[in-house]
Design a protein around this motif. Structure first.
Motif, PDB file in Angstrom:
ATOM      1  N   ALA A 198      44.070  35.026  25.298  1.00  0.00           N
ATOM      2  CA  ALA A 198      44.201  35.122  26.754  1.00  0.00           C
ATOM      3  C   ALA A 198      43.087  34.336  27.440  1.00  0.00           C
ATOM      4  CB  ALA A 198      44.183  36.579  27.201  1.00  0.00           C
ATOM      5  N   ALA A 199      41.887  34.417  26.915  1.00  0.00           N
ATOM      6  CA  ALA A 199      40.770  33.671  27.492  1.00  0.00           C
ATOM      7  C   ALA A 199      41.000  32.174  27.329  1.00  0.00           C
ATOM      8  CB  ALA A 199      39.457  34.080  26.832  1.00  0.00           C
ATOM      9  N   GLY A 200      41.534  31.764  26.201  1.00  0.00           N
ATOM     10  CA  GLY A 200      41.847  30.355  25.968  1.00  0.00           C
ATOM     11  C   GLY A 200      42.938  29.873  26.892  1.00  0.00           C
ATOM     12  N   ASP A 201      43.971  30.690  27.101  1.00  0.00           N
ATOM     13  CA  ASP A 201      45.060  30.325  28.007  1.00  0.00           C
ATOM     14  C   ASP A 201      44.551  30.187  29.434  1.00  0.00           C
ATOM     15  OD1 ASP A 201      46.787  30.365  25.874  1.00  0.00           O
ATOM     16  OD2 ASP A 201      47.711  32.292  26.385  1.00  0.00           O
TER      17      ASP A 201
ATOM     18  N   ALA B 270      44.583  26.780  31.725  1.00  0.00           N
ATOM     19  CA  ALA B 270      45.164  26.738  33.078  1.00  0.00           C
ATOM     20  C   ALA B 270      44.151  26.155  34.052  1.00  0.00           C
ATOM     21  CB  ALA B 270      45.608  28.126  33.514  1.00  0.00           C
ATOM     22  N   ARG B 271      42.876  26.543  33.912  1.00  0.00           N
ATOM     23  CA  ARG B 271      41.840  26.001  34.796  1.00  0.00           C
ATOM     24  C   ARG B 271      41.679  24.495  34.541  1.00  0.00           C
ATOM     25  NH1 ARG B 271      39.263  30.860  33.432  1.00  0.00           N
ATOM     26  NH2 ARG B 271      38.066  29.803  31.832  1.00  0.00           N
ATOM     27  N   ASP B 272      41.707  24.096  33.271  1.00  0.00           N
ATOM     28  CA  ASP B 272      41.568  22.679  32.937  1.00  0.00           C
ATOM     29  C   ASP B 272      42.731  21.874  33.491  1.00  0.00           C
ATOM     30  OD1 ASP B 272      39.266  23.325  31.606  1.00  0.00           O
ATOM     31  OD2 ASP B 272      40.158  23.269  29.617  1.00  0.00           O
ATOM     32  N   ALA B 273      43.952  22.405  33.397  1.00  0.00           N
ATOM     33  CA  ALA B 273      45.131  21.712  33.907  1.00  0.00           C
ATOM     34  C   ALA B 273      45.029  21.558  35.428  1.00  0.00           C
ATOM     35  CB  ALA B 273      46.410  22.473  33.541  1.00  0.00           C
TER      36      ALA B 273
END
Length: 69
Positions: A55-58, A62-65
């Protein structure tokens, strides 16, 4: 009552102690439960950690995208 005794690590109550002393089936099952309980707790903790990490990776993805847009 058996589950609570397994979690606490001690047989509580005279009725349960008497039953375990008299019933070979329940006595064997009760003897196996602490190991099973520990295995389930370990598996559950590992699964929860994996889900949190994913979840932290997802969220990071999302922030990177969003930053690329």
């Amino acid at each position: 009552m058996i589950g609570a005794s397994v979690r606490r690590g001690v047989v509580r109550g005279r009725d349960l102690a008497r039953h375990l002393a008299e019933c070979a089936f329940c006595s064997r099952a009760y003897a196996e439960w602490p190991g099973l309980n520990a295995a389930v707790s370990h598996t559950t903790s590992a699964a929860a950690s994996a889900l949190s990490a994913r979840a932290a990776g997802d969220a990071g993805d999302a922030r990177d995208a969003g930053a690329r847009d």
